[in-house]
Every structure is written in structure tokens, then in C-alpha cells.
Design a protein around this motif. Sequence first.
Motif, PDB file in Angstrom:
ATOM      1  N   MET A   1     -15.468 -98.252 -59.079  1.00 48.94           N
ATOM      2  CA  MET A   1     -14.332 -99.165 -58.976  1.00 48.94           C
ATOM      3  C   MET A   1     -14.638-100.401 -58.124  1.00 48.94           C
ATOM      4  N   ALA A   2     -15.805-100.412 -57.500  1.00 51.49           N
ATOM      5  CA  ALA A   2     -16.173-101.578 -56.677  1.00 51.49           C
ATOM      6  C   ALA A   2     -16.332-102.800 -57.576  1.00 51.49           C
ATOM      7  N   GLY A   3     -15.557-103.831 -57.320  1.00 47.54           N
ATOM      8  CA  GLY A   3     -15.614-105.042 -58.144  1.00 47.54           C
ATOM      9  C   GLY A   3     -14.988-104.838 -59.511  1.00 47.54           C
ATOM     10  N   ARG A   4     -14.226-103.786 -59.684  1.00 52.58           N
ATOM     11  CA  ARG A   4     -13.637-103.468 -60.991  1.00 52.58           C
ATOM     12  C   ARG A   4     -12.149-103.101 -60.883  1.00 52.58           C
ATOM     13  N   CYS A   5     -11.780-102.432 -59.791  1.00 51.00           N
ATOM     14  CA  CYS A   5     -10.378-102.018 -59.605  1.00 51.00           C
ATOM     15  C   CYS A   5      -9.501-103.245 -59.352  1.00 51.00           C
ATOM     16  N   ILE A   6      -8.400-103.331 -60.088  1.00 47.46           N
ATOM     17  CA  ILE A   6      -7.528-104.507 -59.929  1.00 47.46           C
ATOM     18  C   ILE A   6      -6.260-104.145 -59.144  1.00 47.46           C
ATOM     19  N   ASP A   7      -6.287-103.006 -58.455  1.00 46.91           N
ATOM     20  CA  ASP A   7      -5.228-102.657 -57.507  1.00 46.91           C
ATOM     21  C   ASP A   7      -3.851-102.570 -58.160  1.00 46.91           C
ATOM     22  N   CYS A   8      -3.798-101.909 -59.322  1.00 44.65           N
ATOM     23  CA  CYS A   8      -2.498-101.760 -59.984  1.00 44.65           C
ATOM     24  C   CYS A   8      -1.730-100.552 -59.453  1.00 44.65           C
TER      25      CYS A   8
ATOM     26  N   ILE B   1      -2.966 -87.955 -53.904  1.00 49.18           N
ATOM     27  CA  ILE B   1      -4.115 -88.475 -53.146  1.00 49.18           C
ATOM     28  C   ILE B   1      -3.991 -90.006 -53.063  1.00 49.18           C
ATOM     29  N   PRO B   2      -4.195 -90.601 -51.888  1.00 50.59           N
ATOM     30  CA  PRO B   2      -3.997 -92.051 -51.758  1.00 50.59           C
ATOM     31  C   PRO B   2      -5.143 -92.858 -52.378  1.00 50.59           C
ATOM     32  N   LEU B   3      -5.222 -92.778 -53.701  1.00 52.49           N
ATOM     33  CA  LEU B   3      -6.353 -93.377 -54.418  1.00 52.49           C
ATOM     34  C   LEU B   3      -6.364 -94.891 -54.302  1.00 52.49           C
ATOM     35  N   ARG B   4      -5.169 -95.464 -54.270  1.00 53.31           N
ATOM     36  CA  ARG B   4      -5.118 -96.929 -54.199  1.00 53.31           C
ATOM     37  C   ARG B   4      -5.768 -97.414 -52.902  1.00 53.31           C
ATOM     38  N   LEU B   5      -5.495 -96.689 -51.822  1.00 53.78           N
ATOM     39  CA  LEU B   5      -6.099 -97.051 -50.536  1.00 53.78           C
ATOM     40  C   LEU B   5      -7.622 -96.932 -50.622  1.00 53.78           C
ATOM     41  N   LEU B   6      -8.101 -95.874 -51.273  1.00 54.64           N
ATOM     42  CA  LEU B   6      -9.547 -95.667 -51.391  1.00 54.64           C
ATOM     43  C   LEU B   6     -10.211 -96.855 -52.095  1.00 54.64           C
ATOM     44  N   TYR B   7      -9.625 -97.289 -53.196  1.00 55.09           N
ATOM     45  CA  TYR B   7     -10.252 -98.376 -53.952  1.00 55.09           C
ATOM     46  C   TYR B   7      -9.985 -99.737 -53.298  1.00 55.09           C
ATOM     47  N   ARG B   8      -8.896 -99.837 -52.566  1.00 54.49           N
ATOM     48  CA  ARG B   8      -8.667-101.066 -51.799  1.00 54.49           C
ATOM     49  C   ARG B   8      -9.752-101.217 -50.736  1.00 54.49           C
ATOM     50  N   GLN B   9     -10.084-100.085 -50.100  1.00 49.17           N
ATOM     51  CA  GLN B   9     -11.146-100.132 -49.080  1.00 49.17           C
ATOM     52  C   GLN B   9     -12.468-100.533 -49.724  1.00 49.17           C
ATOM     53  N   THR B  10     -12.752 -99.951 -50.899  1.00 46.20           N
ATOM     54  CA  THR B  10     -13.994-100.262 -51.600  1.00 46.20           C
ATOM     55  C   THR B  10     -14.049-101.760 -51.915  1.00 46.20           C
ATOM     56  N   ASN B  11     -12.953-102.261 -52.446  1.00 48.22           N
ATOM     57  CA  ASN B  11     -12.956-103.677 -52.838  1.00 48.22           C
ATOM     58  C   ASN B  11     -12.925-104.608 -51.633  1.00 48.22           C
TER      59      ASN B  11
ATOM     60  N   LEU C   1      -9.404-111.728 -60.155  1.00 46.79           N
ATOM     61  CA  LEU C   1      -8.902-113.098 -59.979  1.00 46.79           C
ATOM     62  C   LEU C   1      -9.894-114.116 -60.525  1.00 46.79           C
ATOM     63  N   THR C   2     -10.970-113.641 -61.111  1.00 46.64           N
ATOM     64  CA  THR C   2     -12.010-114.547 -61.562  1.00 46.64           C
ATOM     65  C   THR C   2     -12.675-113.983 -62.809  1.00 46.64           C
ATOM     66  N   LEU C   3     -13.248-114.859 -63.600  1.00 43.84           N
ATOM     67  CA  LEU C   3     -14.045-114.392 -64.734  1.00 43.84           C
ATOM     68  C   LEU C   3     -15.535-114.480 -64.411  1.00 43.84           C
ATOM     69  N   ALA C   4     -15.835-114.740 -63.130  1.00 42.64           N
ATOM     70  CA  ALA C   4     -17.239-114.727 -62.716  1.00 42.64           C
ATOM     71  C   ALA C   4     -17.763-113.303 -62.802  1.00 42.64           C
ATOM     72  N   GLN C   5     -19.065-113.168 -62.978  1.00 43.74           N
ATOM     73  CA  GLN C   5     -19.644-111.830 -63.070  1.00 43.74           C
ATOM     74  C   GLN C   5     -19.467-111.096 -61.745  1.00 43.74           C
ATOM     75  N   PRO C   6     -19.170-109.819 -61.802  1.00 47.23           N
ATOM     76  CA  PRO C   6     -19.062-109.049 -60.560  1.00 47.23           C
ATOM     77  C   PRO C   6     -20.429-108.937 -59.891  1.00 47.23           C
TER      78      PRO C   6
END
Length: 270
Positions: A204-211, A222-232, A245-250
Motif C-alpha cells: 500500500m506504500a504509494g498506492r493507498c488513497i486513504d479511503c 483493526i485500525p487499518l487506515r492508521l497503518l496505511y496512513r503511517q506507511t504513506n 494526488l498526482t499522476l506521476a509515477q510512484p
Amino acid sequence: MAELKDLVRQWLDSGRVDLFLGYKEVAGHPLPYAFSPDNLEEVEELVVSPARYSLEKLAASILKERPQLKIGLLARDCTRRAVQVLTIYNQVEPGQVELLDLSCCPSRPQVSCSALSPPQVGEVKRALGIDNRLTPEQFEAIPAAERFGRWLYEFQKCIKCYGCRDICPVCFCRECSLEHGELVEPRDLPPEVPMFHWVRAVHMAGRCIDCGLCEEACPVDIPLRLLYRQTNRIVRELFGYDTGLTLAQPPFSVLGVGPAEPREAAGGGK
Ligand code: SF4
Ligand code: SF4
Ligand code: SF4
């Protein structure tokens, strides 16, 4: 709402889109529904509800079979971010999807979402686990060893239902590592702690859009959103990359179809 329905009818009637994915109430439940020009009267039954499904993932799977279609989507801000990521990963082509904005919250991750209801946090969870309402900054103020112990408590609750992956708009791999026998022992329950969740967090690093859909779907809270927020957050700090927020390559691509050349922005809007 009347204005929204008029726009959907216009889009379908004029051929601007061939299908429009939104929600229709069925037996009291708002469910994803494909409105078509053949049944324009049905648009009257379009509903905007707090219930959310990954309409963009549904669109991507329809477009795999019927790439000539143009699909309209009732779009929350997270839908727009998801379409950006799906475009980067070649799951939708620019121009295949048109977004009808609901403008539900500011278009950036890390803000509170108008669709998510505040989670309940009981005594045991407060003592041993993680309060789902914490921001990454608040959580990281807790000493590292305690944070790790709290994550272990949360991960041990996992029943490996794959709801988090299946609902996720940016989990689209045909072969998922979480079902790969060498990474995840098929018979283990809970799945190996913490490896199962670390594998997904890395993806999810550079992929999760925090929905937040994964956390809503998780039956054991499980607080999954927090986990992926931390990753991002790490991705943002190290690479200055704001996912969705961008179409640049991750900065990196772990699995699936690799990132494409940068594309023009995903179109749409009223
Ligand atoms: S918040 Fe969860 S469901 Fe949404 S994109 Fe991130 S991992 Fe997927
Ligand atoms: S991104 Fe990872 S977790 Fe999601 S479908 Fe692909 S392999 Fe599975
Ligand atoms: S939805 Fe929750 S219980 Fe199900 S696999 Fe994901 S983390 Fe585990």
C-alpha cells in the motif's frame, strides 16, 4: 439531488457516457448500480448515501471486458484519488472514466471523511490495542515498543477474511501475495503475525488513497487506515510523493502491472 439526477440523465442521454455507476436502494440497502441509457427512468432511483463501495474498481473490471465503454462514476474525493492510482497502474485508460463530483471533503488524504462514522473504542481495546481515531502523529507519540505490542494485539484478531483487500479500490492484482503459500501459510489463523499485515502495508506504500474502506470492512476493527496512513507518511517524507494526488509515477512498484508513463489528469467534473 434533483440536479444530480438531471446531470446523470443528460450524460446518459447525450452519449457522454455509456453507463453510470452509482447507488440504488434495493430492499432498504444502497447498492452499486449501473444506470444505462436504455432505462433512463431508473435514474430517479439514484441515491447518495454514506454507504460506499469501490465503484472505480467495479468500473475497471467492466472496462477490462468492454474497453470501448465510457463509464460515469458518482465520485467522492477518494474516488478521484483511486482513479488516479488505477490510471497509473494501467487499470483504466484516460478518457474511459468520467467523474461526477460529490465534493464530499477536501481532495487530499489525511482529512476527516464525511462518510466514515467514528469507531467505537471499548475498554480492552483502549488498554491493549489501538484507538482507531488516532492520527499517525498521535500514535507515534507513544513509545515504539508499546506501539509494536499494540499492533501485535490488533493483528492477532485477524480472521483472514480478505475483506480489506477485496473492498480496496487499489488492490486489483490477479494473483495476490496474501494468498501465496510461500508468504502466507494457508491454514494459519490468525495469519502469521505481523507478516500478513506487513506484506499488505508494503504494497500500500504509494498506492493507498486513504479511503478507509478496508477499516470499515474489517469485522474485527483493526485500525487499518492508521497503518496505511503511517506507511504513506513515510513515503511522503522520504520521496515527497502524495498518493492519489498526482499522476506521476510512484517511487516504487512492488507487484502487479508496473507503473506507466505519466498520463494526463483523470478527467471529469460537473
Ligand atoms: S484505505 Fe484501505 S481500502 Fe482504501 S485505498 Fe487504502 S488500503 Fe485500500
Ligand atoms: S496490492 Fe498486495 S494485497 Fe493488494 S491485491 Fe495486490 S498483492 Fe494483494
Ligand atoms: S478485513 Fe480485517 S479480519 Fe479480514 S483479513 Fe483484513 S484485517 Fe484481517
